[in-house]
Design a protein around this motif. Structure first.
Motif, mmCIF file in Angstrom:
data_model
loop_
_atom_site.group_PDB
_atom_site.id
_atom_site.type_symbol
_atom_site.label_atom_id
_atom_site.label_comp_id
_atom_site.label_asym_id
_atom_site.label_seq_id
_atom_site.Cartn_x
_atom_site.Cartn_y
_atom_site.Cartn_z
ATOM 1 N N PRO A 203 0.793 -1.231 0.000
ATOM 2 C CA PRO A 203 0.000 0.000 0.000
ATOM 3 C C PRO A 203 0.821 1.274 0.000
ATOM 4 O O PRO A 203 0.276 2.368 -0.084
ATOM 5 N N GLY A 204 2.161 1.153 0.117
ATOM 6 C CA GLY A 204 3.012 2.333 0.146
ATOM 7 C C GLY A 204 3.411 2.787 -1.240
ATOM 8 O O GLY A 204 2.862 2.357 -2.252
ATOM 9 N N SER A 207 4.165 9.480 -2.202
ATOM 10 C CA SER A 207 2.984 10.228 -1.776
ATOM 11 C C SER A 207 2.316 10.879 -2.982
ATOM 12 O O SER A 207 2.979 11.451 -3.844
ATOM 13 N N ARG A 210 -0.757 6.934 -4.270
ATOM 14 C CA ARG A 210 -1.159 5.798 -3.434
ATOM 15 C C ARG A 210 -2.677 5.683 -3.395
ATOM 16 O O ARG A 210 -3.395 6.658 -3.160
ATOM 17 N N ALA A 213 -5.540 3.510 1.926
ATOM 18 C CA ALA A 213 -5.236 2.334 2.746
ATOM 19 C C ALA A 213 -6.481 1.503 3.023
ATOM 20 O O ALA A 213 -6.426 0.267 3.038
ATOM 21 N N GLU A 238 7.132 3.151 5.884
ATOM 22 C CA GLU A 238 5.747 2.907 5.486
ATOM 23 C C GLU A 238 4.942 2.172 6.552
ATOM 24 O O GLU A 238 3.777 1.829 6.319
ATOM 25 N N ILE A 241 1.414 3.400 7.234
ATOM 26 C CA ILE A 241 0.436 2.996 6.215
ATOM 27 C C ILE A 241 -0.025 1.575 6.490
ATOM 28 O O ILE A 241 -1.212 1.255 6.377
ATOM 29 N N HIS A 242 0.910 0.716 6.874
ATOM 30 C CA HIS A 242 0.556 -0.661 7.231
ATOM 31 C C HIS A 242 -0.401 -0.673 8.421
ATOM 32 O O HIS A 242 -1.376 -1.439 8.439
ATOM 33 N N ASP A 244 -2.486 1.558 9.214
ATOM 34 C CA ASP A 244 -3.787 2.024 8.732
ATOM 35 C C ASP A 244 -4.547 0.885 8.054
ATOM 36 O O ASP A 244 -5.749 0.689 8.272
#
Length: 337
Positions: A203-204, A207, A210, A213, A238, A241-242, A244
């Motif tokens: 998911p990263g 910016s 993307r 998430a 990242e 993001i994980h 999230d």
């Protein structure tokens, strides 16, 4: 006879390539490196690139003999400029008396002046297509107008063809190595995950490029419901993001944020049933590892950066995605084929 040999009057023995960008950018130029090596099997070929690329060069001993650290240049955002190191770099490069310097970074606006200072016997590369050729060192016939509307892989193989070097195909390639595969198999055993029975979500990425998430989470839950373990790949940076994605998922998920290097990430993809990813370097790595993938494009052009094999790899534009359903449908199609 190729143009480099013709310009030199002899077969080049020392070739330096300048390409100081990111993972996906380097993976896309491997077919060009393959052609270059086939044309000059006895040459010493060096890649001038960013610090991270030392590992990349080590992974391609069949094409690249040396990694040279690039110290930065004014206007290039990837590496802070240290004037003292830059001057030292140029002096050291001049002292090595390269036969050929290839500028494969981009259209040359920022770097053609720099590569000319290396003072190789011949220099070749790109120049901006919208300026007169005489504004750059194009009079030698070794500089090509930068192809704007071209796939990145085709662009650089085309540059080899322009130089009279025959194509060796467009396929990407990456071999993680036995040590990395063994390490990943041990990891999978420890967490009780079966090779071929998990899906990687990435998911990263950059910016602004993307997919949300929570959408990755919806895809992850749908595939977990089909019996697949979900593994998140990415860097330490990242991890948020994980987190999230994990917060939005109802099924268990394993995060490998910061736990892989280039080779072990390649091995994780090698044993994976599928990758679902943003348009970033990992997507190109999956292509090189022959792992089926669904790639989300938010801003970049798939015609320039998408996988060439659209039977094994599926491209979905963010504006075309109807929630997560189109992504899930493509993923399930690839998983059942």
């Amino acid at each position: 006879m190729d143009k480099l040999t013709s310009a030199l009057g002899y077969t080049p023995k020392k070739i330096a390539i300048f390409r100081a960008i990111k993972l996906g950018d380097l993976l896309c130029v491997i077919p060009a490196f393959r052609a270059l090596r086939a044309a000059f099997p006895e040459a010493h070929i060096a890649l001038i690139s960013l610090p991270w690329a030392a590992e990349f060069v080590a992974g391609y001993p069949q094409y690249l003999d040396e990694f040279i650290l690039f110290p930065g240049w004014p206007g290039l955002p990837e590496q802070p400029v240290d004037p003292v190191r830059t001057v030292d770099f140029l002096q050291q490069m001049q002292a090595r008396q390269w036969d050929v310097m290839l500028q494969m970074q981009g259209n040359g606006t920022l770097v053609n002046a720099m590569v000319s200072l290396i003072n190789a016997n011949v220099t070749a590369g790109y120049y901006p297509a919208d300026v007169p050729s005489e504004a750059w060192a194009a009079h030698s016939g070794l500089f090509q107008p930068y192809p704007i509307n071209s796939h990145e892989v085709h662009r650089h193989v085309g540059f080899m063809t322009f130089l009279g070097i025959p194509s060796q195909g467009y396929a990407l390639e990456f071999e993680p190595g036995d040590a990395a595969k063994k390490q990943v198999l041990t990891l999978l055993t420890d967490v009780q995950v079966t090779p071929g029975q998990y899906v990687c979500l990435h998911p990263g990425g950059i910016s602004g490029r993307r997919w949300p998430a929570h959408r990755f989470a919806e895809v992850g839950d749908a595939l977990a419901q089909k019996g697949y373990t979900i593994i998140l790949t990415g860097t330490t940076a990242e991890s948020p993001i994980h987190d999230d994605v994990r917060e939005h998922m109802t099924h268990p998920v394993l995060s490998l944020a910061g736990q892989t290097n280039l080779n072990t990430l390649g091995a994780v993809l090698h044993f994976s049933a599928l990758l679902v990813s943003n348009d970033t370097g990992v997507a190109h790595l999956a292509t090189a590892c022959h792992t089926p993938s669904v790639i989300l494009f938010t801003s970049a052009s798939p015609a320039e950066w998408g996988p060439l094999d659209t039977s094994r790899h599926r491209i979905i534009r963010e504006e075309d995605a109807q929630g997560p359903q189109s992504v899930i449908a493509e993923a399930l199609t690839l998983l059942t084929n």
